[in-house]
Design a protein around this motif. Structure first.
Motif, PDB file in Angstrom:
ATOM      1  N   PRO A 131       0.885  -1.056  -0.215  1.00 21.67           N
ATOM      2  CA  PRO A 131       0.090  -0.070  -0.062  1.00 21.67           C
ATOM      3  C   PRO A 131       0.865   1.246  -0.034  1.00 21.67           C
ATOM      4  N   ALA A 132       0.354   2.337  -0.565  1.00 24.30           N
ATOM      5  CA  ALA A 132       0.884   3.569  -0.599  1.00 24.30           C
ATOM      6  C   ALA A 132       1.661   4.121   0.647  1.00 24.30           C
ATOM      7  N   ASP A 133       0.909   4.012   1.784  1.00 22.61           N
ATOM      8  CA  ASP A 133       1.217   4.405   3.095  1.00 22.61           C
ATOM      9  C   ASP A 133       2.322   3.494   3.757  1.00 22.61           C
ATOM     10  N   GLY A 134       2.265   2.137   2.961  1.00 22.76           N
ATOM     11  CA  GLY A 134       3.105   1.252   3.748  1.00 22.76           C
ATOM     12  C   GLY A 134       2.649   0.492   5.200  1.00 22.76           C
ATOM     13  N   ASP A 135       1.326   0.454   5.414  1.00 28.09           N
ATOM     14  CA  ASP A 135       0.634  -0.105   6.273  1.00 28.09           C
ATOM     15  C   ASP A 135       0.088  -1.286   5.829  1.00 28.09           C
ATOM     16  N   VAL A 136       0.799  -2.395   5.867  1.00 26.52           N
ATOM     17  CA  VAL A 136       0.129  -3.654   5.288  1.00 26.52           C
ATOM     18  C   VAL A 136      -0.995  -4.112   5.954  1.00 26.52           C
ATOM     19  N   ALA A 137      -0.832  -4.057   7.396  1.00 23.60           N
ATOM     20  CA  ALA A 137      -1.870  -4.587   8.473  1.00 23.60           C
ATOM     21  C   ALA A 137      -3.178  -3.718   8.058  1.00 23.60           C
ATOM     22  N   GLY A 138      -2.946  -2.392   8.087  1.00 26.59           N
ATOM     23  CA  GLY A 138      -4.084  -1.637   7.985  1.00 26.59           C
ATOM     24  C   GLY A 138      -4.778  -1.969   6.754  1.00 26.59           C
ATOM     25  N   ALA A 139      -4.251  -2.202   5.645  1.00 22.41           N
ATOM     26  CA  ALA A 139      -4.797  -2.318   4.339  1.00 22.41           C
ATOM     27  C   ALA A 139      -5.456  -3.652   4.437  1.00 22.41           C
ATOM     28  N   VAL A 140      -4.737  -4.702   4.973  1.00 23.40           N
ATOM     29  CA  VAL A 140      -5.552  -5.911   4.792  1.00 23.40           C
ATOM     30  C   VAL A 140      -6.942  -5.953   5.856  1.00 23.40           C
ATOM     31  N   ASP A 141      -6.701  -5.404   6.933  1.00 19.71           N
ATOM     32  CA  ASP A 141      -7.604  -5.185   7.854  1.00 19.71           C
ATOM     33  C   ASP A 141      -9.031  -4.715   7.333  1.00 19.71           C
ATOM     34  N   THR A 142      -8.669  -3.245   6.612  1.00 22.61           N
ATOM     35  CA  THR A 142      -9.856  -2.847   5.845  1.00 22.61           C
ATOM     36  C   THR A 142     -10.521  -3.545   4.907  1.00 22.61           C
ATOM     37  N   ALA A 143      -9.656  -4.473   4.182  1.00 24.41           N
ATOM     38  CA  ALA A 143      -9.998  -5.208   3.049  1.00 24.41           C
ATOM     39  C   ALA A 143     -11.045  -6.341   3.694  1.00 24.41           C
ATOM     40  N   VAL A 144     -10.427  -6.879   4.855  1.00 22.43           N
ATOM     41  CA  VAL A 144     -11.331  -7.838   5.351  1.00 22.43           C
ATOM     42  C   VAL A 144     -12.619  -7.394   5.984  1.00 22.43           C
ATOM     43  N   GLY A 145     -12.684  -6.065   6.517  1.00 22.99           N
ATOM     44  CA  GLY A 145     -13.916  -5.713   6.908  1.00 22.99           C
ATOM     45  C   GLY A 145     -14.990  -5.577   6.093  1.00 22.99           C
ATOM     46  N   LEU A 146     -14.485  -5.440   4.506  1.00 20.72           N
ATOM     47  CA  LEU A 146     -15.584  -5.547   3.575  1.00 20.72           C
ATOM     48  C   LEU A 146     -16.462  -6.742   3.341  1.00 20.72           C
ATOM     49  N   LEU A 147     -15.893  -7.712   4.057  1.00 20.71           N
ATOM     50  CA  LEU A 147     -16.549  -9.118   3.805  1.00 20.71           C
ATOM     51  C   LEU A 147     -17.714  -9.143   4.957  1.00 20.71           C
TER      52      LEU A 147
END
Length: 295
Positions: free
Chosen positions: A279-295
């Motif tokens: 991710p552009a901001d370097g926050d892998v955990a944050g990007a993944v958690d947001t994607a998981v939240g979509l489910l």
């Protein structure tokens, strides 16, 4: 007693002196159903390097550092709600040795011969996992890429081999995720058509591959106009996951497109790679958690 998982620093030593460790790790890996109690799938994709596709955004070699990629993958796989990973054999072998695939869905990438930018890109040979390899390793599914250009004869060879691979996967009772695209060349570069008509046609073709569709899943992109997805996904009754694809900066916009399509009845989850791992901001955990939240 289960041996301790290797560290990243141990990988070369294990590969040099104990190559059998890969098969041993696969044999003792804890498995789970493809679709768990949530009824949804969140898969991290990392099969790009085996096709020579190493770029993320403007960085043409972003995925070339294997140790960095493995660290990002291990972090992503550790996040709550992540079900598993899609990758080529070398990456999956590394993750097995690292102990990162316990109770995770493991999907092997099968045809990697259509190298990015090559003249033979659409003659996409099956140079990765074979169905027998996936079965022997106790992996959970396979994935094949099916790019079709009506003006390129190489597409027919790929189409034929894909159909026989669907048959072989069904014989092993292993799910196969088919990722279909209609595409064409513009000024020598391969372009995928994400218009509603093209995605509809590609889904219809992919759904009919082989002698049975019992074990076939679809891996589909969101159309250029996300409002078209409801009509497009009426083309097949096969279960589907959304392809995340490369997101050029606007990750929030991508989340919105995915959120709408995830409400459709045949869509069972997400398969996303570079946009979550880099991710552009370097926050892998944050990007993944947001994607998981979509489910």
């Amino acid at each position: 007693m289960t041996p301790p998982a290797a560290s990243v620093a141990d990988l070369v030593r294990l590969r040099t002196h104990h190559p059998e460790a890969v098969a041993e790790a696969a044999a003792r890996r804890g498995r789970r159903p493809l679709v768990g109690s949530t009824g949804r799938l969140m898969i991290i994709a990392a099969d790009h390097p085996a096709r020579g596709a190493l770029a993320v955004g403007e960085d043409e070699l972003a995925m070339a550092n294997r140790f960095d990629l493995l660290e990002r993958l291990c972090l992503a796989l550790s996040r709550p709600g992540v079900d598993g990973v899609l990758a080529g054999a070398d990456v999956l072998d590394d993750l097995l040795l690292l102990g990162a695939l316990e109770d995770r869905v493991v999907i092997g990438s099968m045809n990697r011969g259509g190298l990015a930018g090559a003249a033979f890109e659409l003659d996409d040979r099956f140079t990765g996992h074979r169905p027998v390899d996936l079965a022997r390793s106790g992996f959970d599914a396979g994935k094949l890429l099916l790019r079709i250009d009506y003006g390129d004869p190489g597409s027919l060879d790929t189409l034929h081999t894909a159909a026989r691979t669907v048959d072989a996967m069904a014989a092993h009772r292993l799910p196969v995720f088919v990722e279909p695209f209609l595409c064409h060349r513009t000024e020598g570069r391969l372009r995928t058509d994400l218009g509603a008509a093209a995605v509809t046609t590609s889904i219809a073709i992919a759904s009919g591959l082989g002698g049975t569709s019992a074990y076939t899943w679809l891996k589909v992109p969101v159309t250029e106009n996300p409002d078209d997805m409801a009509r497009v996904m009426e083309t097949s009754t096969l279960p589907a996951v959304l392809l995340g694809g490369e997101v050029k900066g606007d990750l929030d916009g991508a989340y919105e497109k995915w959120r709408g399509a995830l409400r459709l009845p045949t869509v069972q989850g997400l398969v996303v790679g570079r946009s979550l791992l880099y991710p552009a901001d370097g926050d892998v955990a944050g990007a993944v958690d947001t994607a998981v939240g979509l489910l």
